[in-house]
Design an enzyme around this catalytic site. Sequence first.
Site, short mmCIF file in Angstrom:
data_model
loop_
_atom_site.label_atom_id
_atom_site.label_comp_id
_atom_site.label_asym_id
_atom_site.label_seq_id
_atom_site.Cartn_x
_atom_site.Cartn_y
_atom_site.Cartn_z
N LYS A 186 0.80 -1.24 0.00
CA LYS A 186 0.00 0.00 0.00
C LYS A 186 0.83 1.28 0.00
O LYS A 186 0.41 2.31 -0.52
CB LYS A 186 -0.96 0.01 1.20
CG LYS A 186 -2.13 -0.94 1.02
CD LYS A 186 -3.20 -0.69 2.07
CE LYS A 186 -4.46 -1.47 1.77
NZ LYS A 186 -4.29 -2.94 1.98
N GLU A 206 -9.87 7.61 3.97
CA GLU A 206 -10.82 6.75 4.68
C GLU A 206 -10.23 5.36 4.70
O GLU A 206 -9.41 5.00 3.84
CB GLU A 206 -12.20 6.81 4.03
CG GLU A 206 -12.55 5.69 3.11
CD GLU A 206 -11.81 5.73 1.79
OE1 GLU A 206 -11.38 4.64 1.37
OE2 GLU A 206 -11.66 6.79 1.18
N SER A 219 1.52 -9.83 -1.35
CA SER A 219 1.16 -8.41 -1.13
C SER A 219 1.48 -7.90 0.26
O SER A 219 1.67 -6.70 0.45
CB SER A 219 -0.31 -8.20 -1.46
OG SER A 219 -1.14 -9.05 -0.68
#
Length: 406
Positions: free
Chosen positions: A103, A125, A392
């Site tokens: 991320k 958010e 990931s």
Amino acid sequence: MDNSLSSTSLGASSYSLPDERGRFGPYGGAYVPEILVPALKELIRGFSEAWQDPSFQLDYHDLLGTYVGRPTALTFANRLTAKLGGAKIYLKREDLCHTGAHKINNTIGQILLARRMGKTRIIAETGAGQHGVATATVCAKFGMPCIVYMGSEDMERQQLNVMRMRLLGAEVRPATSGSKTLKDATNEAIRDWVTNVRDTFYIIGSVVGPHPYPQMVRTFHEVIGSEVKNQLKKAENRHAPDLLVACVGGGSNAMGLFGPFLNDPSVSMIGVEAAGEGLDGLHAATLTLGEPGVLHGAMSYLLQDEEGQVALAHSISAGLDYPGVGPEHAYLKDSGRVTYVTATDTEAIEGVRLLAQTEGIIPALETAHAIAALRTLAPTLDRNQIIVVNCSGRGDKDMGTISAHL
Ligand SMILES: *Cc1c(COP(=O)(O)O)cnc(C)c1O
């Protein structure tokens, strides 16, 4: 907008979607309150100019190297390969990025853009809190105020991530309407953006949201696939693998891996969605069982109830527990370029154990869905074929959930 954005110094593909209206076929677009249209136009221009500016590229790649820890390794999974039989399996090690997942590639890109565009306040958010943590991290690094909206129900369930964000200096604001989860937090973030649009940059955490977010987030993650190209050349003297595999929540780690290979017809691609308790129970298999609809400012597949209201998704992994999916995945599914399969909660837990005990890597529960799919995929290919699976994230954050299920 200039659609050659992804064919840059990164060596990314010339795959030319979205079109200038932000459409991937019928999907994507920008379904937002009129007051945000100028802000999105400013963002389209800002991103396009930044991405073509060598000094922006220099800052972005410098931070990826010295802060995130890129390039991440490409690891040959020799024991996993032997165990499953069939294709050679390589792991792209996004679990080794600072903060433990892919991320941050995107939040680094967006905060650099925010600074360049003269924005002084960051909002985001978050559902599970992982994107909130990645955003709070870069805000601390850049000394920018950070407000993260999070459903009050999610705050209860993800207390550790709430503490992480607060420790990093972010303000976590509870969203207390509706189901008190991600979509309510998204509504609050959009409301904030409408009110403070002049000085505020909204960092979105996956290839979702109104144009240009899906394209921009994909571009910031395409460093994943670009590195794989170089690393595979060194390891195997091959320009591309036969098959790419990645889990799909919103779809950003998958697009980062797939993007640079989309124009190469020799590369097959499989996205793995969360089947939760099973496809006839609670799940998050948006592409497999959803219908087209609008969420988060874009048209895509969506889990809906009989009245067309957004249904609650379920997955054992918080990061796949999302009722929507990025619009580019909707297009890639319909066009047949990418195949989407599912893995259940139980299969994901087995996937965690499999990778831990063959390779000494404890994957995130999200990642474990992609590992689980390898069980059936790897034996269908032969031994001189190559699979690259996107690892990931790492599983430390999930140890509570994992140990409860073992
Ligand atoms: C958030 C997350 C995902 C799901 O998000 P995508 O946008 O689909 O990549 C997958 N893996 C990990 C480790 C995550 O943190």
